[in-house]
Enzyme design. Structure first.
Site, PDB file in Angstrom:
ATOM      1  N   GLU A  15       0.830  -1.213   0.000  1.00  0.00           N
ATOM      2  CA  GLU A  15       0.000   0.000   0.000  1.00  0.00           C
ATOM      3  C   GLU A  15       0.862   1.260   0.000  1.00  0.00           C
ATOM      4  O   GLU A  15       2.062   1.202   0.216  1.00  0.00           O
ATOM      5  CB  GLU A  15      -0.856   0.034   1.280  1.00  0.00           C
ATOM      6  CG  GLU A  15      -2.178  -0.698   1.176  1.00  0.00           C
ATOM      7  CD  GLU A  15      -3.205   0.098   0.385  1.00  0.00           C
ATOM      8  OE1 GLU A  15      -2.892   1.203  -0.086  1.00  0.00           O
ATOM      9  OE2 GLU A  15      -4.329  -0.412   0.238  1.00  0.00           O
ATOM     10  N   ARG A  99      -8.515   1.064  12.530  1.00  0.00           N
ATOM     11  CA  ARG A  99      -7.078   1.311  12.334  1.00  0.00           C
ATOM     12  C   ARG A  99      -6.914   2.359  11.254  1.00  0.00           C
ATOM     13  O   ARG A  99      -7.826   2.592  10.452  1.00  0.00           O
ATOM     14  CB  ARG A  99      -6.333   0.030  11.948  1.00  0.00           C
ATOM     15  CG  ARG A  99      -6.686  -0.525  10.565  1.00  0.00           C
ATOM     16  CD  ARG A  99      -5.579  -1.443  10.062  1.00  0.00           C
ATOM     17  NE  ARG A  99      -5.920  -2.223   8.894  1.00  0.00           N
ATOM     18  CZ  ARG A  99      -5.798  -1.815   7.630  1.00  0.00           C
ATOM     19  NH1 ARG A  99      -5.414  -0.568   7.353  1.00  0.00           N
ATOM     20  NH2 ARG A  99      -6.098  -2.615   6.625  1.00  0.00           N
ATOM     21  N   ASN A 101      -5.687   3.814   7.760  1.00  0.00           N
ATOM     22  CA  ASN A 101      -5.502   3.226   6.434  1.00  0.00           C
ATOM     23  C   ASN A 101      -4.713   4.239   5.590  1.00  0.00           C
ATOM     24  O   ASN A 101      -3.731   4.783   6.076  1.00  0.00           O
ATOM     25  CB  ASN A 101      -6.861   2.820   5.855  1.00  0.00           C
ATOM     26  CG  ASN A 101      -6.741   1.785   4.759  1.00  0.00           C
ATOM     27  OD1 ASN A 101      -5.847   0.934   4.809  1.00  0.00           O
ATOM     28  ND2 ASN A 101      -7.602   1.836   3.771  1.00  0.00           N
ATOM     29  N   ASN A 146      -9.887   5.592   2.130  1.00  0.00           N
ATOM     30  CA  ASN A 146      -8.870   5.198   1.171  1.00  0.00           C
ATOM     31  C   ASN A 146      -8.326   6.364   0.350  1.00  0.00           C
ATOM     32  O   ASN A 146      -7.971   7.385   0.928  1.00  0.00           O
ATOM     33  CB  ASN A 146      -9.403   4.050   0.296  1.00  0.00           C
ATOM     34  CG  ASN A 146      -8.691   2.753   0.608  1.00  0.00           C
ATOM     35  OD1 ASN A 146      -7.484   2.743   0.800  1.00  0.00           O
ATOM     36  ND2 ASN A 146      -9.424   1.651   0.652  1.00  0.00           N
ATOM     37  N   ASP A 195      -9.731   1.908  -4.581  1.00  0.00           N
ATOM     38  CA  ASP A 195      -8.844   1.867  -3.401  1.00  0.00           C
ATOM     39  C   ASP A 195      -7.982   3.141  -3.402  1.00  0.00           C
ATOM     40  O   ASP A 195      -8.517   4.228  -3.245  1.00  0.00           O
ATOM     41  CB  ASP A 195      -8.032   0.563  -3.442  1.00  0.00           C
ATOM     42  CG  ASP A 195      -7.367   0.237  -2.120  1.00  0.00           C
ATOM     43  OD1 ASP A 195      -7.014   1.169  -1.389  1.00  0.00           O
ATOM     44  OD2 ASP A 195      -7.169  -0.950  -1.809  1.00  0.00           O
TER      45      ASP A 195
HETATM   46  C1  BGC Z   1      -7.457  -1.748   3.022  1.00  0.00           C
HETATM   47  C2  BGC Z   1      -7.927  -3.179   3.015  1.00  0.00           C
HETATM   48  C3  BGC Z   1      -9.246  -3.255   2.269  1.00  0.00           C
HETATM   49  C4  BGC Z   1      -9.071  -2.680   0.891  1.00  0.00           C
HETATM   50  C5  BGC Z   1     -10.318  -2.695   0.028  1.00  0.00           C
HETATM   51  C6  BGC Z   1      -7.335  -1.289   1.611  1.00  0.00           C
HETATM   52  O1  BGC Z   1      -6.906   0.033   1.576  1.00  0.00           O
HETATM   53  O2  BGC Z   1      -6.239  -1.597   3.708  1.00  0.00           O
HETATM   54  O3  BGC Z   1      -8.056  -3.634   4.331  1.00  0.00           O
HETATM   55  O4  BGC Z   1      -9.690  -4.592   2.195  1.00  0.00           O
HETATM   56  O5  BGC Z   1      -8.591  -1.362   0.968  1.00  0.00           O
HETATM   57  O6  BGC Z   1     -11.279  -1.797   0.408  1.00  0.00           O
HETATM   58 CA    CA Z   2      -5.658   1.645   0.312  1.00  0.00          CA
END
Ligand code: BGC
Ligand code: CA
Length: 284
Positions: A15, A99, A101, A146, A195
């Protein structure tokens, strides 16, 4: 477009790629693998750094350190030379089921990062802005916070809460107060969920498809898809532009249980389009 494999199946949940212009490196994280990395594209060497827990994003700063968002809802500065951590702030300390992201620095040097429901079901996450040492919440009711991108010219902030299957657009001001304008991109007819994302200098968005194995490129003003790039991995998580001239697209992915695809690989695509740069956090 030719897809290059830079680091094959190296991550569980790769990521947050970010280009360090000063040191000519690409940083990224493996959230559940509890590691972060950098790539030196001059010799294709990858350096790996273990983290104490899950680390969801790292960004460069204007000093000799990086800023990291960690599992305990905290933001730390990590010294590049000594690896020493110093706590900047903590959010949602009362919550056990969220958490951090995705996180990114805005064009003014502030760090913006969101939280998500670890069960990926309920809208219990929020989006925060860290300016110096001050943190404020700018959005709530998020399920999986995201991708983010800023169109500086038009003062538009693009933002993804993945399960909504939409890229929303907001006005933003100098203090990163935001106001919803509407939907820029609807993923209703797309495969997977949106995402991470990046923006190029023409203002087009490059959006990763989790569960859809591609990056799609959109004109957000028209809500129209311009092109797409398919990858041999189902869970494409994010992308950023790097390299000289910011024309190399680096793409992260996540392992796909039970599949033999290349999930977890770091990919690169050489384009002829210039991307926007990764900004550095201004340490106070
Ligand atoms: C998250 C994952 C999630 C995915 C899809 C990612 O940014 O860290 O946990 O499953 O996005 O939504
Ligand atoms: Ca992501």
């Amino acid at each position: 477009m030719k897809i290059e494999i830079v680091a094959k199946k190296i991550n569980i949940l790769g990521e947050g790629p970010t280009w360090d212009e000063k040191n000519r490196r690409l940083y990224w994280v493996d959230i559940t693998g509890k590691r972060f990395y950098y790539l030196d594209p001059d010799n294709e060497r990858v350096e790996v750094f273990p983290a104490l827990g899950m680390i969801s994003s790292i960004v460069t700063t204007n000093k000799e350190n990086i800023l990291a968002a960690t599992e305990d809802h905290s933001l730390y500065l990590i010294d590049n030379k000594t690896g020493m951590h110093s706590l900047v702030t903590t959010v949602e300390s009362e919550r056990m089921n969220t958490r951090f992201n995705d996180g990114k620095v805005d064009p003014f040097g502030r760090y913006v990062a969101g939280t998500m429901d670890m069960q990926e079901k309920n809208p219990i996450g929020s989006l925060y802005v860290l300016s110096g040492n001050d943190v404020k919440k700018i959005l709530g009711n998020l399920t999986i916070s995201n991708g983010m991108a800023w169109d500086v010219k038009n003062q538009v902030f693009y933002y993804i809460d993945s399960p909504t299957k939409k890229v929303n657009k907001y006005y933003f001001d100098k203090n990163m107060n935001i106001e919803l304008i509407g939907t820029a991109i609807d993923f209703k007819h797309e495969i997977g969920v949106p995402d991470g994302m990046s923006i190029d200098l023409e203002g087009n968005l490059w959006v990763a498809h989790w569960g859809g194995g591609k990056i799609s490129i959109w004109n957000p003003n028209k809500g129209r898809k311009i092109d797409q790039i398919s990858f041999p991995a189902e869970n494409i998580t994010s992308c950023t532009f790097g390299g000289d001239g910011l024309t190399d697209l680096y793409v992260t992915s996540a392992a796909n249980k039970g599949s033999s695809d290349l999930g977890g690989t770091l990919f690169r695509v050489r384009t002829d389009i210039q991307g926007s740069k990764s900004f550095s956090f201004l340490v106070s």
